[in-house]
Design a protein around this motif. Sequence first.
Motif, short mmCIF file in Angstrom:
data_model
loop_
_atom_site.label_atom_id
_atom_site.label_comp_id
_atom_site.label_asym_id
_atom_site.label_seq_id
_atom_site.Cartn_x
_atom_site.Cartn_y
_atom_site.Cartn_z
N GLY A 289 55.37 26.24 31.67
CA GLY A 289 55.10 27.56 31.70
C GLY A 289 54.05 27.77 32.76
O GLY A 289 53.18 28.93 32.63
N ASP A 290 54.58 27.64 34.09
CA ASP A 290 54.61 27.71 35.29
C ASP A 290 54.14 29.61 35.92
O ASP A 290 53.19 29.66 35.79
N MET A 291 54.89 30.06 35.45
CA MET A 291 54.71 31.66 35.46
C MET A 291 53.86 32.14 34.56
O MET A 291 53.44 33.10 35.16
N VAL A 292 53.96 31.68 33.44
CA VAL A 292 52.81 33.00 32.62
C VAL A 292 51.71 32.56 33.22
O VAL A 292 50.23 33.03 33.18
N THR A 293 50.87 31.33 33.68
CA THR A 293 49.58 30.73 34.28
C THR A 293 49.86 31.44 35.10
O THR A 293 48.57 31.63 35.70
N MET A 294 51.08 31.27 36.35
CA MET A 294 50.40 32.26 37.68
C MET A 294 50.40 33.42 37.36
O MET A 294 49.04 33.87 37.83
N ALA A 295 50.84 33.93 36.40
CA ALA A 295 49.99 35.73 35.92
C ALA A 295 48.64 35.41 35.38
O ALA A 295 47.98 36.77 36.38
N LEU A 296 48.26 34.68 33.90
CA LEU A 296 47.03 34.84 33.91
C LEU A 296 46.19 35.24 35.56
O LEU A 296 45.48 35.36 35.45
N ILE A 297 46.00 33.33 36.28
CA ILE A 297 46.02 33.55 37.18
C ILE A 297 45.20 34.71 37.81
O ILE A 297 44.30 35.22 38.47
N GLN A 298 46.99 35.49 38.67
CA GLN A 298 46.95 35.98 39.42
C GLN A 298 46.00 37.76 38.49
O GLN A 298 45.18 38.59 39.53
N GLY A 299 46.15 37.97 37.01
CA GLY A 299 45.64 39.30 36.76
C GLY A 299 43.56 38.23 37.04
O GLY A 299 43.67 40.03 37.15
N VAL A 300 43.05 37.94 36.56
CA VAL A 300 41.99 37.93 37.31
C VAL A 300 41.41 37.63 37.97
O VAL A 300 40.09 38.31 38.49
N LEU A 301 41.99 36.76 39.42
CA LEU A 301 42.04 37.38 40.86
C LEU A 301 42.34 38.71 40.27
O LEU A 301 41.16 39.37 41.95
N ASN A 302 43.10 39.81 40.52
CA ASN A 302 43.13 41.43 40.35
C ASN A 302 42.25 41.68 39.67
O ASN A 302 41.31 42.40 41.11
N THR A 303 41.62 41.61 38.57
CA THR A 303 40.33 41.90 38.14
C THR A 303 39.33 41.82 39.43
O THR A 303 39.01 43.02 39.61
N PHE A 304 39.13 41.10 40.25
CA PHE A 304 37.82 40.70 40.63
C PHE A 304 38.43 41.90 42.23
O PHE A 304 37.47 42.49 43.15
N VAL A 305 39.95 40.98 42.53
CA VAL A 305 39.85 42.06 43.90
C VAL A 305 39.49 43.87 43.63
O VAL A 305 38.72 44.18 44.79
N ILE A 306 39.57 44.42 42.62
CA ILE A 306 40.10 46.13 42.51
C ILE A 306 38.69 46.47 41.80
O ILE A 306 37.98 47.26 42.93
N PHE A 307 37.64 45.77 41.03
CA PHE A 307 36.60 45.14 41.41
C PHE A 307 35.93 45.53 42.32
O PHE A 307 34.69 46.40 43.11
N LEU A 308 35.63 44.37 43.40
CA LEU A 308 34.97 44.52 44.68
C LEU A 308 35.75 45.36 45.47
O LEU A 308 34.46 45.57 46.52
N ALA A 309 37.09 45.70 45.63
CA ALA A 309 37.18 46.51 46.89
C ALA A 309 36.55 48.10 47.23
O ALA A 309 36.08 48.75 47.47
N ARG A 310 36.27 48.25 45.04
CA ARG A 310 35.84 49.33 45.10
C ARG A 310 33.97 49.65 44.94
O ARG A 310 33.21 50.55 45.50
#
Length: 293
Positions: A154-175
Amino acid sequence: MLRIVLFVLTNLAVMALLAIVVKLTGIDAYTYRRGGLNLQALLVMAAVMGMGGSFISLAMSKWMAKMSVGAQVISQPRNATEQWLVDTVRRHAEKAGIGMPEVALYEAPEMNAFATGMTKNSSLVAVSTGLLNSMDREQVDAVLGHEISHVANGDMVTMALIQGVLNTFVIFLARVIGTVVDRALSGNRDGGGGGFAYFAIVMVLQLVLGALASLIVMAFSRWREFRADAGGARLAGRGAMISALERLAGNRGENTLPKAIAAFGISGEGGVARLFMSHPPLAERIAALRAAA
């Protein structure tokens, strides 16, 4: 290496597109309040965009991989080699307890293979003609076991979850950072944000922070390679897996996979700096297999 770089770059593109859509539709207006940002609303928007963008990238991964390398799915084997390839993937998939993946071939001189897909039962395993021409069947068998292990783990699904959490922080901090910078540049006016300058600052910050976040994705990618090697050893034999990696190490020619999907392949060490490598060095992977024995 193909799988990871494709996912990361697709994710960055999707996030940039979502940021433009949010701006044009005025959705981001809900993240402002008199005197500054509404942090709660911003966090909700960041989570929806971050997780949504990541899973959109995952849903597109199989199609993107096929298009990037011109992989042709084997719907009906045309010769004995293609029949063996399909049968071997089916055998590994059954042993690993996953659905039968699509099996594809693509023209490329380097020895490489990759697996991708949104779920364990809807995946793709693609093999280069260079790999089939340069390895014996025992080695190819191990490479296929390695790729099937990626799917089964399930590497790709786990990757998506990790990337999703990171995306959330990226969007939040960028703004948040973008608002501070925009207010400073505009003489610390009340509120801040919402203008073109703010949007430009946020887009730049999102790309920079997204690139930094990819270091965490690459670290996970390196770790999962050891797991996939161990899975390949279980499915095809430890000796065959070591032999396949040694064959790859002995022929480190130019990788012709597009950079967008280079992290999905079995071959490749990623880059000059270790932090940016999607794969551990082959010598370390071989040593890990021998130590496990």
